[in-house]
Design an enzyme around this catalytic site. Structure first.
Site, PDB file in Angstrom:
ATOM      1  N   PRO A  71     -18.307  14.273  -9.430  1.00 48.92           N
ATOM      2  CA  PRO A  71     -18.702  12.985 -10.024  1.00 48.92           C
ATOM      3  C   PRO A  71     -17.769  11.879  -9.542  1.00 48.92           C
ATOM      4  O   PRO A  71     -16.549  12.092  -9.474  1.00 48.92           O
ATOM      5  CB  PRO A  71     -18.565  13.212 -11.530  1.00 48.92           C
ATOM      6  CG  PRO A  71     -17.814  14.483 -11.714  1.00 48.92           C
ATOM      7  CD  PRO A  71     -17.895  15.266 -10.434  1.00 48.92           C
ATOM      8  N   GLY A  75     -11.763  10.359 -11.533  1.00 43.67           N
ATOM      9  CA  GLY A  75     -10.385  10.804 -11.346  1.00 43.67           C
ATOM     10  C   GLY A  75     -10.298  12.169 -10.695  1.00 43.67           C
ATOM     11  O   GLY A  75      -9.234  12.763 -10.639  1.00 43.67           O
ATOM     12  N   LEU A  76     -11.441  12.678 -10.205  1.00 38.87           N
ATOM     13  CA  LEU A  76     -11.416  14.000  -9.556  1.00 38.87           C
ATOM     14  C   LEU A  76     -11.288  13.883  -8.035  1.00 38.87           C
ATOM     15  O   LEU A  76     -11.524  14.846  -7.305  1.00 38.87           O
ATOM     16  CB  LEU A  76     -12.660  14.806  -9.932  1.00 38.87           C
ATOM     17  CG  LEU A  76     -12.820  15.133 -11.421  1.00 38.87           C
ATOM     18  CD1 LEU A  76     -14.065  15.970 -11.667  1.00 38.87           C
ATOM     19  CD2 LEU A  76     -11.591  15.859 -11.985  1.00 38.87           C
ATOM     20  N   GLY A  77     -10.935  12.707  -7.577  1.00 34.27           N
ATOM     21  CA  GLY A  77     -10.632  12.552  -6.145  1.00 34.27           C
ATOM     22  C   GLY A  77     -11.842  12.545  -5.227  1.00 34.27           C
ATOM     23  O   GLY A  77     -11.753  12.995  -4.081  1.00 34.27           O
ATOM     24  N   SER A  78     -12.984  12.034  -5.726  1.00 32.73           N
ATOM     25  CA  SER A  78     -14.185  12.083  -4.877  1.00 32.73           C
ATOM     26  C   SER A  78     -14.055  11.201  -3.639  1.00 32.73           C
ATOM     27  O   SER A  78     -14.492  11.591  -2.559  1.00 32.73           O
ATOM     28  CB  SER A  78     -15.444  11.738  -5.672  1.00 32.73           C
ATOM     29  OG  SER A  78     -15.477  10.372  -5.977  1.00 32.73           O
ATOM     30  N   SER A  79     -13.422  10.036  -3.751  1.00 38.51           N
ATOM     31  CA  SER A  79     -13.330   9.170  -2.571  1.00 38.51           C
ATOM     32  C   SER A  79     -12.432   9.803  -1.508  1.00 38.51           C
ATOM     33  O   SER A  79     -12.729   9.738  -0.306  1.00 38.51           O
ATOM     34  CB  SER A  79     -12.838   7.769  -2.944  1.00 38.51           C
ATOM     35  OG  SER A  79     -11.519   7.809  -3.418  1.00 38.51           O
ATOM     36  N   ALA A  80     -11.368  10.467  -1.928  1.00 37.81           N
ATOM     37  CA  ALA A  80     -10.494  11.150  -0.964  1.00 37.81           C
ATOM     38  C   ALA A  80     -11.247  12.289  -0.285  1.00 37.81           C
ATOM     39  O   ALA A  80     -11.150  12.477   0.931  1.00 37.81           O
ATOM     40  CB  ALA A  80      -9.251  11.690  -1.666  1.00 37.81           C
ATOM     41  N   ALA A  81     -12.030  13.045  -1.067  1.00 40.17           N
ATOM     42  CA  ALA A  81     -12.769  14.176  -0.499  1.00 40.17           C
ATOM     43  C   ALA A  81     -13.809  13.689   0.513  1.00 40.17           C
ATOM     44  O   ALA A  81     -13.969  14.277   1.586  1.00 40.17           O
ATOM     45  CB  ALA A  81     -13.423  14.986  -1.614  1.00 40.17           C
ATOM     46  N   ASP A 123      -4.284  12.495  -3.624  1.00 37.37           N
ATOM     47  CA  ASP A 123      -5.670  12.969  -3.499  1.00 37.37           C
ATOM     48  C   ASP A 123      -5.985  13.417  -2.079  1.00 37.37           C
ATOM     49  O   ASP A 123      -6.596  14.469  -1.869  1.00 37.37           O
ATOM     50  CB  ASP A 123      -6.660  11.863  -3.897  1.00 37.37           C
ATOM     51  CG  ASP A 123      -6.626  11.565  -5.379  1.00 37.37           C
ATOM     52  OD1 ASP A 123      -5.660  11.959  -6.040  1.00 37.37           O
ATOM     53  OD2 ASP A 123      -7.583  10.937  -5.879  1.00 37.37           O
TER      54      ASP A 123
HETATM   55  O1  PMV Z   1      -7.225   8.583 -11.591  1.00 36.59           O
HETATM   56  P1  PMV Z   1      -6.547   9.648 -10.849  1.00 36.59           P
HETATM   57  O2  PMV Z   1      -6.938  11.017 -11.201  1.00 36.59           O
HETATM   58  O3  PMV Z   1      -6.498   9.454  -9.359  1.00 36.59           O
HETATM   59  O4  PMV Z   1      -5.037   9.675 -11.325  1.00 36.59           O
HETATM   60  C1  PMV Z   1      -4.145   8.640 -11.183  1.00 36.59           C
HETATM   61  C2  PMV Z   1      -2.806   9.229 -11.362  1.00 36.59           C
HETATM   62  C3  PMV Z   1      -1.719   8.208 -11.616  1.00 36.59           C
HETATM   63  O5  PMV Z   1      -0.509   8.927 -11.668  1.00 36.59           O
HETATM   64  C4  PMV Z   1      -1.922   7.508 -12.940  1.00 36.59           C
HETATM   65  C5  PMV Z   1      -1.646   7.182 -10.508  1.00 36.59           C
HETATM   66  C6  PMV Z   1      -1.274   7.730  -9.151  1.00 36.59           C
HETATM   67  O6  PMV Z   1      -1.625   7.066  -8.163  1.00 36.59           O
HETATM   68  O7  PMV Z   1      -0.621   8.775  -9.056  1.00 36.59           O
END
Ligand code: PMV
Length: 289
Positions: A71, A75-81, A123
């Site tokens: 999704p 925050g699960l890193g989809s853009s990096a993947a 990520d």
């Molecule tokens: O939103 P995510 O899962 O990419 O997490 C951000 C994590 C933080 O430590 C809050 C920020 C960062 O860039 O490390």
């Protein structure tokens, strides 16, 4: 035509504290993004600045097809993947001979450009190499991979990572005597957790402590608290916010026989559950279809 895939990630420990040079532990997880690139000798207008950035960085043109199981904006890193898989597929299709390190570096540069300097290399590193990564200051080191039974709960509440980072920075500025020890305590949790990665019961306790400390930083959300408590009540060893908080996802570490029960408890709270585990491969070539 070349098809490559790359995994998503969760923060197991240390989010927010990593912004202040403290250690963090992130892990590649199973939902993947699949990207097919074809050398068509003419550019297809991509809808994503990440894809455009990949073709630009590689200096070629072609067409691309994306199929994502991750999704987006959770925050699960989809853009990096997406970025890592696209760079890898371009590299393969056009025989550009870049190695994994090149791909990880280029992916980070692209994320940084698109996200206007606010990306951390976490990520892109995790997605490229897979496994468990310890981030510490500027360095990143692979930790021994461990099989973990995880359930990610997507609260479906939208959040904004830079806003949450900014909020913590404000809190730290206004209450350094309170916030600095909280960040030190998160560091303590991460450093202890490193030695218990193969002990899920102990690791679950550390996750619970990390969650409480994230709440103290003000990055909680009522829906995330609900999911964390539901997961623990359903038998998880531990559960916490993962990533920036304020919405987005939580993660629960479960005994294997209980992972579907934990997933059910999360879904009963009108959230989306993803039963998952470690991905040890990182970017991977898929069979051409
Ligand atoms: O939103 P995510 O899962 O990419 O997490 C951000 C994590 C933080 O430590 C809050 C920020 C960062 O860039 O490390």
């Amino acid at each position: 035509m070349a098809t490559w895939s790359a995994p998503g990630k969760v923060f197991l420990f240390g989010e927010h504290a990593v912004v202040y040079g403290k250690p963090g532990i992130a892990m590649a997880i199973k939902p993947r993004v699949f990207v097919t690139v074809r050398n068509t000798r003419r550019a297809q207008r991509a809808k994503s600045p990440y894809i455009d950035g990949c073709f630009e960085a590689m200096g070629v043109v072609g067409s691309v097809y994306i199929n994502s199981q991750i999704p987006s904006s959770s925050g699960l890193g989809s853009s990096a993947a997406v970025t890592v898989a696209t760079l890898s597929a371009i590299n393969d299709e056009f025989a550009l001979h870049k190695n994994r390190e090149d791909i990880a570096d280029m992916a980070f540069e692209i994320e940084k450009t698109v996200q206007k300097g606010r990306a951390s290399p976490t990520d892109t590193t995790v997605s490229t190499y897979g496994g468990i990564i310890l981030i510490s200051g500027g360095s990143r080191r692979r930790l021994p991979p461990q099989n973990m039974h995880l359930v990610v709960g997507d609260s479906l509440v939208s959040h904004n990572t830079s806003k949450m980072v900014e909020q913590v920075s404000e809190l730290k500025k206004n209450h350094p005597a309170i916030v600095d020890p909280v960040l030190d305590a998160i560091e303590g949790v991460s450093m202890s957790a490193i030695h218990h990665l193969s002990n899920p019961k102990e690791l679950g306790n550390y996750m619970n402590m990390n969650h409480a400390l994230l709440e103290a930083l003000g990055v909680g959300h009522p829906q995330l608290s609900k999911l964390v408590l539901a997961a623990r009540s359903a038998g998880a060893f531990g559960a916490k916010i993962t990533g920036a908080g304020g919405g987005g996802c939580m993660v629960a570490l479960c005994p294997k026989p209980l992972k579907h029960r934990v997933a059910g408890a999360i879904e009963a709270c009108e959230a989306r559950a993803i039963v998952t585990g470690i991905d040890t491969e990182g970017a991977r070539k898929e069979k051409n279809v």
